[in-house]
Design a protein around this motif. Structure first.
Motif, PDB file in Angstrom:
ATOM      1  N   GLY A 166       0.784  -1.223   0.000  1.00 33.61           N
ATOM      2  CA  GLY A 166       0.000   0.000   0.000  1.00 33.61           C
ATOM      3  C   GLY A 166       0.815   1.270   0.000  1.00 33.61           C
ATOM      4  N   VAL A 167       2.125   1.171   0.153  1.00 30.84           N
ATOM      5  CA  VAL A 167       3.021   2.327   0.109  1.00 30.84           C
ATOM      6  C   VAL A 167       3.602   2.441  -1.291  1.00 30.84           C
ATOM      7  CG1 VAL A 167       5.119   3.388   1.017  1.00 30.84           C
ATOM      8  CG2 VAL A 167       3.618   2.090   2.537  1.00 30.84           C
ATOM      9  N   ARG A 168       3.588   3.646  -1.830  1.00 28.39           N
ATOM     10  CA  ARG A 168       4.055   3.881  -3.196  1.00 28.39           C
ATOM     11  C   ARG A 168       5.209   4.855  -3.203  1.00 28.39           C
ATOM     12  NH1 ARG A 168      -0.021   6.609  -7.634  1.00 28.39           N
ATOM     13  NH2 ARG A 168       1.525   7.645  -8.959  1.00 28.39           N
ATOM     14  N   CYS A 169       6.209   4.576  -4.026  1.00 26.84           N
ATOM     15  CA  CYS A 169       7.300   5.516  -4.263  1.00 26.84           C
ATOM     16  C   CYS A 169       7.485   5.694  -5.757  1.00 26.84           C
ATOM     17  CB  CYS A 169       8.610   5.036  -3.648  1.00 26.84           C
ATOM     18  SG  CYS A 169      10.019   6.121  -4.050  1.00 26.84           S
ATOM     19  N   ASP A 170       7.489   6.934  -6.213  1.00 25.27           N
ATOM     20  CA  ASP A 170       7.805   7.278  -7.597  1.00 25.27           C
ATOM     21  C   ASP A 170       9.135   8.021  -7.586  1.00 25.27           C
ATOM     22  OD1 ASP A 170       5.423   6.205  -8.598  1.00 25.27           O
ATOM     23  OD2 ASP A 170       4.330   8.069  -8.213  1.00 25.27           O
ATOM     24  N   ALA A 171      10.079   7.551  -8.386  1.00 21.87           N
ATOM     25  CA  ALA A 171      11.429   8.103  -8.370  1.00 21.87           C
ATOM     26  C   ALA A 171      11.874   8.498  -9.761  1.00 21.87           C
ATOM     27  CB  ALA A 171      12.412   7.084  -7.789  1.00 21.87           C
ATOM     28  N   THR A 172      12.441   9.691  -9.887  1.00 22.26           N
ATOM     29  CA  THR A 172      13.177  10.076 -11.092  1.00 22.26           C
ATOM     30  C   THR A 172      14.644  10.083 -10.706  1.00 22.26           C
ATOM     31  OG1 THR A 172      12.827  12.435 -10.599  1.00 22.26           O
ATOM     32  CG2 THR A 172      11.300  11.379 -12.130  1.00 22.26           C
ATOM     33  N   VAL A 173      15.454   9.416 -11.512  1.00 17.41           N
ATOM     34  CA  VAL A 173      16.844   9.178 -11.133  1.00 17.41           C
ATOM     35  C   VAL A 173      17.789   9.742 -12.178  1.00 17.41           C
ATOM     36  CG1 VAL A 173      18.571   7.415 -10.595  1.00 17.41           C
ATOM     37  CG2 VAL A 173      16.193   7.098  -9.860  1.00 17.41           C
ATOM     38  N   GLY A 174      18.594  10.695 -11.762  1.00 20.72           N
ATOM     39  CA  GLY A 174      19.694  11.211 -12.554  1.00 20.72           C
ATOM     40  C   GLY A 174      20.916  11.265 -11.658  1.00 20.72           C
ATOM     41  N   LEU A 175      22.034  10.801 -12.145  1.00 15.39           N
ATOM     42  CA  LEU A 175      23.216  10.636 -11.282  1.00 15.39           C
ATOM     43  C   LEU A 175      24.464  11.225 -11.926  1.00 15.39           C
ATOM     44  CD1 LEU A 175      22.338   7.005 -10.211  1.00 15.39           C
ATOM     45  CD2 LEU A 175      22.395   8.987  -8.683  1.00 15.39           C
ATOM     46  N   GLU A 212      -9.256   9.685  13.861  1.00 13.38           N
ATOM     47  CA  GLU A 212     -10.210   8.579  13.823  1.00 13.38           C
ATOM     48  C   GLU A 212     -10.565   8.174  12.397  1.00 13.38           C
ATOM     49  OE1 GLU A 212     -12.474  12.450  14.767  1.00 13.38           O
ATOM     50  OE2 GLU A 212     -10.649  11.414  15.426  1.00 13.38           O
ATOM     51  N   ARG A 213     -10.272   9.039  11.403  1.00 15.34           N
ATOM     52  CA  ARG A 213     -10.573   8.689  10.004  1.00 15.34           C
ATOM     53  C   ARG A 213      -9.543   7.730   9.436  1.00 15.34           C
ATOM     54  NH1 ARG A 213     -11.268  13.276   5.754  1.00 15.34           N
ATOM     55  NH2 ARG A 213     -11.552  11.432   4.457  1.00 15.34           N
ATOM     56  N   TRP A 214      -8.340   7.765   9.977  1.00 18.51           N
ATOM     57  CA  TRP A 214      -7.236   7.006   9.390  1.00 18.51           C
ATOM     58  C   TRP A 214      -6.483   6.277  10.490  1.00 18.51           C
ATOM     59  CZ3 TRP A 214      -7.520   7.408   4.222  1.00 18.51           C
ATOM     60  CH2 TRP A 214      -8.104   8.552   3.684  1.00 18.51           C
ATOM     61  N   VAL A 242       9.540  14.175  -1.197  1.00 13.54           N
ATOM     62  CA  VAL A 242       8.231  14.558  -0.654  1.00 13.54           C
ATOM     63  C   VAL A 242       7.585  13.290  -0.107  1.00 13.54           C
ATOM     64  CG1 VAL A 242       5.997  15.629  -1.086  1.00 13.54           C
ATOM     65  CG2 VAL A 242       7.983  16.343  -2.427  1.00 13.54           C
ATOM     66  N   VAL A 243       7.172  13.320   1.146  1.00  9.04           N
ATOM     67  CA  VAL A 243       6.423  12.218   1.758  1.00  9.04           C
ATOM     68  C   VAL A 243       5.015  12.738   2.039  1.00  9.04           C
ATOM     69  CG1 VAL A 243       6.217  10.647   3.712  1.00  9.04           C
ATOM     70  CG2 VAL A 243       8.487  11.186   2.784  1.00  9.04           C
ATOM     71  N   CYS A 244       4.004  12.006   1.573  1.00  5.46           N
ATOM     72  CA  CYS A 244       2.604  12.422   1.704  1.00  5.46           C
ATOM     73  C   CYS A 244       1.799  11.342   2.419  1.00  5.46           C
ATOM     74  CB  CYS A 244       1.980  12.661   0.333  1.00  5.46           C
ATOM     75  SG  CYS A 244       2.905  13.790  -0.732  1.00  5.46           S
ATOM     76  N   LEU A 262      12.263  11.857  -5.036  1.00  2.00           N
ATOM     77  CA  LEU A 262      11.358  10.825  -4.542  1.00  2.00           C
ATOM     78  C   LEU A 262      10.029  11.439  -4.138  1.00  2.00           C
ATOM     79  CD1 LEU A 262      13.770   8.902  -2.109  1.00  2.00           C
ATOM     80  CD2 LEU A 262      13.362   8.442  -4.542  1.00  2.00           C
ATOM     81  N   VAL A 263       8.937  10.850  -4.617  1.00  4.59           N
ATOM     82  CA  VAL A 263       7.595  11.190  -4.154  1.00  4.59           C
ATOM     83  C   VAL A 263       7.022   9.925  -3.520  1.00  4.59           C
ATOM     84  CG1 VAL A 263       5.283  11.958  -4.790  1.00  4.59           C
ATOM     85  CG2 VAL A 263       7.285  12.941  -5.938  1.00  4.59           C
ATOM     86  N   CYS A 264       6.806   9.979  -2.210  1.00  2.97           N
ATOM     87  CA  CYS A 264       6.385   8.799  -1.444  1.00  2.97           C
ATOM     88  C   CYS A 264       4.977   9.023  -0.899  1.00  2.97           C
ATOM     89  CB  CYS A 264       7.342   8.551  -0.289  1.00  2.97           C
ATOM     90  SG  CYS A 264       9.081   8.373  -0.782  1.00  2.97           S
ATOM     91  N   LEU A 265       4.125   8.021  -1.067  1.00  4.35           N
ATOM     92  CA  LEU A 265       2.718   8.114  -0.673  1.00  4.35           C
ATOM     93  C   LEU A 265       2.380   6.966   0.273  1.00  4.35           C
ATOM     94  CD1 LEU A 265       1.365   8.648  -4.301  1.00  4.35           C
ATOM     95  CD2 LEU A 265       1.948  10.438  -2.663  1.00  4.35           C
ATOM     96  N   LEU A 266       1.932   7.302   1.474  1.00  7.91           N
ATOM     97  CA  LEU A 266       1.530   6.294   2.452  1.00  7.91           C
ATOM     98  C   LEU A 266       0.041   6.422   2.734  1.00  7.91           C
ATOM     99  CD1 LEU A 266       4.651   7.251   3.297  1.00  7.91           C
ATOM    100  CD2 LEU A 266       4.283   5.499   5.028  1.00  7.91           C
ATOM    101  N   PRO A 267      -0.667   5.302   2.910  1.00 13.53           N
ATOM    102  CA  PRO A 267      -2.119   5.342   3.090  1.00 13.53           C
ATOM    103  C   PRO A 267      -2.559   5.481   4.540  1.00 13.53           C
ATOM    104  CG  PRO A 267      -1.439   3.078   2.881  1.00 13.53           C
ATOM    105  CD  PRO A 267      -0.187   3.913   2.768  1.00 13.53           C
ATOM    106  N   VAL A 268      -1.633   5.839   5.437  1.00 21.18           N
ATOM    107  CA  VAL A 268      -1.943   5.962   6.865  1.00 21.18           C
ATOM    108  C   VAL A 268      -1.528   7.344   7.349  1.00 21.18           C
ATOM    109  CG1 VAL A 268      -1.803   3.504   7.409  1.00 21.18           C
ATOM    110  CG2 VAL A 268       0.292   4.883   7.415  1.00 21.18           C
ATOM    111  N   TRP A 269      -2.224   7.822   8.378  1.00 15.69           N
ATOM    112  CA  TRP A 269      -1.891   9.103   8.983  1.00 15.69           C
ATOM    113  C   TRP A 269      -0.594   8.971   9.769  1.00 15.69           C
ATOM    114  CZ3 TRP A 269      -1.036  10.866  13.923  1.00 15.69           C
ATOM    115  CH2 TRP A 269      -1.078  12.256  14.121  1.00 15.69           C
TER     116      TRP A 269
END
Length: 229
Positions: A99-108, A187-189, A178-180, A134-141
């Motif tokens: 359920g955790v997602r990470c989208d990465a653009t990589v230039g080195l 109580e919602r999450w 970015v972590v979201c 890195l853009v990281c998305l977690l489904p929990v508060w």
């Protein structure tokens, strides 16, 4: 946490050319922590953008430039986090774990060691310009402390992937994250107070980041190891 994703274009890459930009939009405002040049820190946001710019980017107002890009895209100004990179954002790599997602653009282009002496020359000049975003998305508060913990965990996983690939450094000098996570009443999450690599959600985050960065690094290395034509 519902999120829409799109690849769009913006009109000025720093040299007056059109380039792609990646856009994440949330169905509801999300909690964020980021090192983004635009909208960084702890915040609530409706979007994240990762804009591709020219390899010899020379503008000294990246936050203002990103603000112009956001306005061009029709996004609400001041309501999100904006990243930039010289990496090809069309080659973004994504990974999902539990359920955790990470989208990465990589230039080195210029990998560096975090604890490097002053004045150290860039290593491995064969690498082309870029950065690791890195853009990281977690489904929990996540609590504030857990958000900070998530940044540490994601950074460790990124560095692990780079070291395993033989990259001579722990990252580049301009890497950003970015972590979201969902916002709103606890109580919602499900609530999470800790996000270290051995916690349930931290472990999922680490594996997602590691997988996305490992794939992006392999693609980057394969692309630039090919003979020029």
């Amino acid at each position: 946490m519902p999120v829409g994703f799109a690849q769009r274009e913006h009109s000025d890459d720093g040299a007056g050319q059109r380039r792609p930009v990646l856009v994440w939009r949330f169905a509801e405002p999300a909690r964020m922590i980021s090192s983004a040049v635009l909208g960084g820190g702890l915040a609530r946001g409706e979007w994240v953008v990762n804009a591709e710019v020219t390899h010899d980017y020379r503008r000294d107002d990246p936050a203002g430039h990103l603000g112009d890009i956001v306005a061009e895209l029709g996004l609400p100004v001041g309501a999100g986090a904006g990243l930039m990179t010289a990496a090809d954002v069309r080659r973004m790599c994504g990974a999902i774990d539990g359920g955790v997602r990470c989208d990465a653009t990589v230039g080195l282009a210029y990998p560096t060691w975090a604890a490097a002496p002053d004045g150290l020359a860039p290593l491995a000049a064969r690498w082309r310009p870029g950065t690791v975003n890195l853009v990281c998305l977690l489904p929990v508060w996540l609590s504030d402390a857990a958000l900070v913990n998530a940044v540490v965990t994601a950074t460790e996983a990124k560095s692990q992937a780079l070291l395993e690939a033989g990259v001579p450094g722990t990252g580049t000098a301009s890497d950003a994250i970015v972590v979201c996570c969902p916002d709103g009443p606890a109580e919602r999450w499900p609530g999470v107070e800790y996000c270290g690599p051995r916690s349930p959600w931290g472990a999922r985050l680490a594996r997602a980041v590691h997988a996305a960065v490992a794939e992006g690094t392999a693609r980057y290395a394969a692309r630039w190891s090919q003979p020029s034509t």
